[in-house]
Design a protein around this motif. Structure first.
Motif, PDB file in Angstrom:
ATOM      1  N   THR A  20      -9.406 -50.976  41.242  1.00  0.00           N
ATOM      2  CA  THR A  20      -9.865 -51.837  41.000  1.00  0.00           C
ATOM      3  C   THR A  20      -9.454 -50.867  39.406  1.00  0.00           C
ATOM      4  N   GLY A  21     -10.239 -49.763  39.119  1.00  0.00           N
ATOM      5  CA  GLY A  21     -10.015 -49.032  37.610  1.00  0.00           C
ATOM      6  C   GLY A  21      -8.662 -48.176  37.956  1.00  0.00           C
ATOM      7  N   PRO A  22      -8.335 -48.033  36.907  1.00  0.00           N
ATOM      8  CA  PRO A  22      -7.738 -46.931  36.495  1.00  0.00           C
ATOM      9  C   PRO A  22      -7.686 -45.725  37.694  1.00  0.00           C
ATOM     10  N   ALA A  23      -6.493 -45.287  37.877  1.00  0.00           N
ATOM     11  CA  ALA A  23      -6.104 -44.450  39.247  1.00  0.00           C
ATOM     12  C   ALA A  23      -4.566 -43.907  39.088  1.00  0.00           C
ATOM     13  N   LEU A  24      -4.603 -43.009  39.578  1.00  0.00           N
ATOM     14  CA  LEU A  24      -3.392 -41.623  40.204  1.00  0.00           C
ATOM     15  C   LEU A  24      -2.850 -42.641  41.467  1.00  0.00           C
ATOM     16  N   ASP A  25      -1.566 -42.514  41.176  1.00  0.00           N
ATOM     17  CA  ASP A  25      -0.636 -42.993  42.269  1.00  0.00           C
ATOM     18  C   ASP A  25       0.034 -41.713  42.402  1.00  0.00           C
ATOM     19  N   LEU A  26      -0.474 -40.954  44.158  1.00  0.00           N
ATOM     20  CA  LEU A  26       0.415 -40.522  45.205  1.00  0.00           C
ATOM     21  C   LEU A  26       1.034 -40.428  45.797  1.00  0.00           C
ATOM     22  N   GLY A  27       1.016 -41.374  46.424  1.00  0.00           N
ATOM     23  CA  GLY A  27       2.082 -42.105  47.449  1.00  0.00           C
ATOM     24  C   GLY A  27       2.121 -43.050  47.897  1.00  0.00           C
ATOM     25  N   ALA A 106      11.495 -42.401  45.741  1.00  0.00           N
ATOM     26  CA  ALA A 106      11.361 -43.802  45.147  1.00  0.00           C
ATOM     27  C   ALA A 106      10.871 -44.750  45.277  1.00  0.00           C
ATOM     28  N   ALA A 107      12.291 -45.023  46.468  1.00  0.00           N
ATOM     29  CA  ALA A 107      12.836 -46.348  47.000  1.00  0.00           C
ATOM     30  C   ALA A 107      11.334 -46.724  48.343  1.00  0.00           C
ATOM     31  N   GLU A 108      11.359 -45.308  48.718  1.00  0.00           N
ATOM     32  CA  GLU A 108      10.623 -45.178  49.823  1.00  0.00           C
ATOM     33  C   GLU A 108       8.857 -45.607  49.697  1.00  0.00           C
ATOM     34  N   VAL A 109       8.506 -45.190  48.719  1.00  0.00           N
ATOM     35  CA  VAL A 109       7.063 -45.140  48.239  1.00  0.00           C
ATOM     36  C   VAL A 109       6.301 -45.834  47.823  1.00  0.00           C
ATOM     37  N   GLY A 110       7.620 -47.374  46.923  1.00  0.00           N
ATOM     38  CA  GLY A 110       7.504 -48.183  46.002  1.00  0.00           C
ATOM     39  C   GLY A 110       7.406 -47.967  45.148  1.00  0.00           C
ATOM     40  N   ARG A 406       3.687 -39.963  52.289  1.00  0.00           N
ATOM     41  CA  ARG A 406       4.719 -39.114  51.708  1.00  0.00           C
ATOM     42  C   ARG A 406       4.402 -39.336  50.115  1.00  0.00           C
ATOM     43  N   LEU A 407       4.350 -38.576  49.314  1.00  0.00           N
ATOM     44  CA  LEU A 407       4.703 -38.320  48.135  1.00  0.00           C
ATOM     45  C   LEU A 407       4.963 -38.662  47.096  1.00  0.00           C
ATOM     46  N   ARG A 408       5.059 -38.861  45.835  1.00  0.00           N
ATOM     47  CA  ARG A 408       5.954 -39.265  45.321  1.00  0.00           C
ATOM     48  C   ARG A 408       6.692 -38.673  43.884  1.00  0.00           C
ATOM     49  N   ALA A 409       8.033 -39.043  43.397  1.00  0.00           N
ATOM     50  CA  ALA A 409       8.784 -37.279  43.021  1.00  0.00           C
ATOM     51  C   ALA A 409       7.955 -37.214  41.509  1.00  0.00           C
ATOM     52  N   PRO A 410       7.769 -36.057  41.440  1.00  0.00           N
ATOM     53  CA  PRO A 410       7.409 -36.270  39.676  1.00  0.00           C
ATOM     54  C   PRO A 410       8.486 -36.848  39.291  1.00  0.00           C
ATOM     55  N   ARG A 411       7.683 -37.097  37.495  1.00  0.00           N
ATOM     56  CA  ARG A 411       9.212 -37.687  36.664  1.00  0.00           C
ATOM     57  C   ARG A 411       9.234 -36.707  36.073  1.00  0.00           C
ATOM     58  N   SER A 412       8.670 -35.380  35.644  1.00  0.00           N
ATOM     59  CA  SER A 412       9.128 -34.175  34.358  1.00  0.00           C
ATOM     60  C   SER A 412      10.231 -33.672  35.706  1.00  0.00           C
TER      61      SER A 412
END
Length: 518
Positions: A20-27, A106-110, A406-412
């Motif tokens: 419920t609190g702040p979190a980082l999205d891994l995938g 990005a589509a695969e992991v939402g 399945r991990l997200r794609a970096p934005r950088s």
């Protein structure tokens, strides 16, 4: 969160990451060959101070995982330190490039992907390579870490500790390598060999080993790493002006990757220095800094018992100072059990099982994970690039279920920035003027080289050319300033004010100096 057709086991796993609190999205969760877009795998922001491990075979995506975590931490206002061993992390400072592969992932992991770089500073050990130079004095580095970089055994490490003790108590600052060599030579000379007799002394054979190791160390080009101005590790804790994003500090190591023992020990010095300077903060809701220790196995190879104990103690205690440490290596077996047991967050990329030794490492890795509905031996050898097995600490500190992810794609930018862009970023940094120019002021070498002969009068021997006489504190020994060689002392006078002549320096777990250097 999950679709009605999601199996019960997968739903149970997904519920373990519904923070419920702040979190980082891994995938997103992987189950039975499918990527469940509506089952995100996350890590609570506050739990990133509980340390972690990112592991996996070469080419499985560890670097991109670091980049993914770093840019999200930065966006949450948390500074990050990254060691860039291969020279491919500088892209964290630039927006990524859109393309079919990124759009598909990005589509695969939402993920709602958009390009964005992070505020970044680039550093280089001793100024070798692109980056603001990072140096340490030999005095602050201390005998335990120095023994590690010299490859000394336990007896030689103890003797080096006596040498540092003598230099500390006599106010002989060990700024660079020639200072340490001068003190060792003095303590084995006819004039100086009695100085340590009351506390055991050092044998000529041990002193010879230390001197030969120093000579070989210098021949490898290690000289520029030690000296002044010394890097203030508080620089790693900054946030960007304006938007408050955490600054990502990237230590560029590609130019010195052939000296792994040196750079891995330097990383530990940075951590030890932070540990001594930071106040206790208990259990904060977000870390003050997350520190990624790449090529972590190099720290432990051939390490002495004292060194391993210091690492274990530092990892255990630095959490209460708001610093999270992630060890980055190939298998959990690279990290001693005492340290591994303190790493609550795990991102394990694929492992290979091509040899009997690989198979043994795979079985050992599986045993380090909680019980899981997955066949982890099969899963870990079948993961693709950018996929990993994850378990983290939940908001209440309990381990989450093991989740194939399945991990997200970096934005950088997933790759290095252009050399000219990197050089411009370094030269444009406000820190460049502070650290770029090395300073060579008076220290142990000058004082021992020009000390008066035993029978000489107290008045120091006049220098060949007239020098402007500087005022000095009453407690400073006569003749010190007059004996300075070169002009470095005048450029670094503020540094020398902190020297306590004749008062021993207090040292930390790693034997590093506890004094503030700025």
């Amino acid at each position: 969160m999950t679709t009605p057709t999601t199996p019960d086991a997968a739903r149970t796993i997904a519920q373990g990451y519904a923070f419920t609190g702040p979190a980082l999205d891994l995938g997103a969760l992987l189950w039975d060959g499918r990527c469940l877009t509506d089952a995100p795998v996350r890590v609570p922001l506050g739990m990133l101070g509980r340390h972690g491990l990112v592991a996996g075979a070469t080419g499985t995506g560890k670097t991109k995982t670091l980049q993914l975590i770093a840019e999200q931490l930065s966006a949450q206002g948390v500074p990050v330190f990254l060691a860039d061993v291969k020279g491919d992390v500088s892209g964290v400072s630039a927006p990524g490039t859109a393309g079919d592969r990124v759009a598909r992932r990005a589509a695969e992991v939402g993920q709602e992907w958009s390009p964005q770089g992070c505020p970044a500073e680039f550093y280089a050990l001793g100024g070798i390579g692109p980056g603001v130079p990072v140096r340490a004095t030999v005095t602050s580095f201390g005998p335990v870490l120095f023994s590690k970089v010299l490859g000394l055994n336990t007896t030689q490490e103890q003797s080096l500790g006596l040498i540092f003790h003598y230099a500390d108590s006599k106010g002989l600052e060990l700024v660079d390598l020639k200072d340490l060599r001068a003190v060792v030579a003095f303590l084995t000379s006819e004039e100086g060999k009695g100085e340590l007799k009351g506390i055991g002394g050092i044998s000529p054979a041990t002193a010879g080993v230390i001197l030969r190791s120093l000579t070989a160390f210098e021949a490898e080009g290690a000289g520029p790493f030690f000296g002044e101005p010394e890097f203030d590790t508080a620089e790693l804790l900054r946030t960007a002006e304006g938007d408050g994003r955490g600054i990502v500090s990237v230590l560029e190591l590609a130019a010195v990757q052939d000296r792994p023992r040196l750079f891995s020990t330097f990383l530990m010095w940075l951590l030890a220095d932070l540990f001594e300077d930071l106040p206790e903060v208990g259990d904060p809701d977000r870390p003050k800094l997350v520190f990624f220790l790449d090529e972590a196995h190099l720290l432990f190879n051939g390490a002495s018992k004292a060194f391993l104990e210091a690492i274990t103690q530092t990892v255990r205690l630095i959490r209460s100072k708001g610093v999270g440490i992630f060890f980055v290596t190939q298998t959990p077996r690279d990290v001693p059990a005492e340290v591994l047991g303190q790493l609550g967050n795990r991102v394990q990329h694929a492992l290979r099982a091509f040899t009997p030794e690989d198979a043994k490492a795979l079985k050992a890795t599986v045993r380090t994970f909680p019980t899981s509905p997955y066949d982890l031996e099969e899963l870990l050898t079948g993961l693709g690039t950018g996929e990993a097995v994850v378990t983290v600490l939940s908001e209440n500190g309990a381990p989450t279920p093991v989740a194939a992810t399945r991990l997200r794609a970096p934005r950088s930018l997933m790759g290095p920035v252009a050399p000219q862009a990197l050089d411009a970023a370094v030269k444009g940094s406000a820190l460049y003027a502070r650290y770029a120019q090395a300073v060579d002021r008076e220290s142990a070498y000058e004082r021992l080289s020009e000390r008066p002969a035993p029978a000489a009068a107290p008045t120091p021997t006049p220098a060949p050319a007239p020098r402007k006489r500087e005022e000095r504190p009453e407690e400073e020994e006569p003749g010190v300033v007059e004996q300075v060689m070169g002009s470095g002392v005048f450029q670094s006078l503020a540094r020398s004010v902190g020297t306590q002549i004749g008062r021993e320096i207090t040292r930390s777990l790693f034997g590093t100096s506890k004094r503030r250097r700025r």
